[in-house]
Design a protein around this motif. Structure first.
Motif, PDB file in Angstrom:
ATOM      1  N   ASN A  22      -5.010   1.463  -4.910  1.00 34.54           N
ATOM      2  CA  ASN A  22      -4.596   3.130  -4.653  1.00 34.54           C
ATOM      3  C   ASN A  22      -4.988   3.788  -5.535  1.00 34.54           C
ATOM      4  N   TYR A  73      -8.436   4.790  -4.729  1.00 38.03           N
ATOM      5  CA  TYR A  73      -8.863   4.963  -3.597  1.00 38.03           C
ATOM      6  C   TYR A  73      -9.033   6.761  -3.517  1.00 38.03           C
ATOM      7  N   LYS A  74      -8.142   6.857  -4.472  1.00 37.15           N
ATOM      8  CA  LYS A  74      -7.192   8.077  -5.127  1.00 37.15           C
ATOM      9  C   LYS A  74      -8.542   9.063  -5.696  1.00 37.15           C
ATOM     10  N   ARG A  78     -11.522   9.553  -2.662  1.00 39.33           N
ATOM     11  CA  ARG A  78     -11.361   9.577  -1.112  1.00 39.33           C
ATOM     12  C   ARG A  78     -11.909  10.692   0.074  1.00 39.33           C
ATOM     13  N   PHE A  98     -13.552   3.393   2.346  1.00 38.38           N
ATOM     14  CA  PHE A  98     -12.581   2.543   2.383  1.00 38.38           C
ATOM     15  C   PHE A  98     -11.885   1.978   3.649  1.00 38.38           C
ATOM     16  N   LEU A 152      -3.413   4.768   1.751  1.00 42.51           N
ATOM     17  CA  LEU A 152      -4.729   4.228   1.448  1.00 42.51           C
ATOM     18  C   LEU A 152      -5.569   3.536   3.540  1.00 42.51           C
TER      19      LEU A 152
END
Length: 156
Positions: A66, A69-70, A73, A80, A103
């Motif tokens: 996570n 991903y942040k 994004r 992702f 996610l």
């Protein structure tokens, strides 16, 4: 469960696994039922994580996934896909909501060669912008590391 025991080393993987050149196009469906294919995501770097809500190693690595991903994004060059191996998107959505993760959820809608996914979860795959597999790891790992973040950045 701590993830300090495995720090992903993508450079080593790339040097020793150049035999994944002929992977067929893999198909997915997102949480809204929209189909997508690996080939359609080119020229993005694609981070795919196969996981399940009941899998302790999957749960252990999720906060670090996570975090990664942040950081990406909003990057149009990176995608992702968190693929729920149970194909139970309502349960996966509830898990994400309960744990405060944002996610993108998917299910598999085509077969994947056993050389790519042998049934071990979590399994993480990263495909380069040319669509070739550039990283694979089965088991939990710390994807929040600066080293792995840099690996993603260098391959965009």
């Amino acid at each position: 469960m701590s993830l300090g025991f495995f720090q992903p080393n993508p450079e080593t993987y790339v040097k020793h696994h150049e035999s994944f050149a002929n992977i067929p196009d893999i198909q997915f469906k997102d949480a809204d039922g929209n189909p997508t294919a690996l080939r359609a995501l080119k020229p993005k770097v694609v981070f795919i994580n196969y996981w399940a809500t009941w899998c302790p190693p999957c749960i252990a690595e999720m906060p670090k996934v996570n975090e990664l991903y942040k950081k990406f994004r909003n990057d149009p060059k990176v995608a992702f896909l968190m693929v729920d191996v149970d194909n139970d998107l309502p349960k996966a959505k509830a898990f994400m909501l309960k744990n405060g993760y944002d996610l993108p959820l998917y299910i598999q809608s085509s077969n994947v060669p056993e050389s790519v996914l042998d049934g071990t979860i979590p399994t993480t795959l990263v495909f380069g912008k040319d669509g070739k597999l550039i990283y694979k790891h089965s088991g939990a790992a710390d994807y929040g590391s600066e080293r792995f973040e840099e690996f993603i950045r260098q391959n965009r």
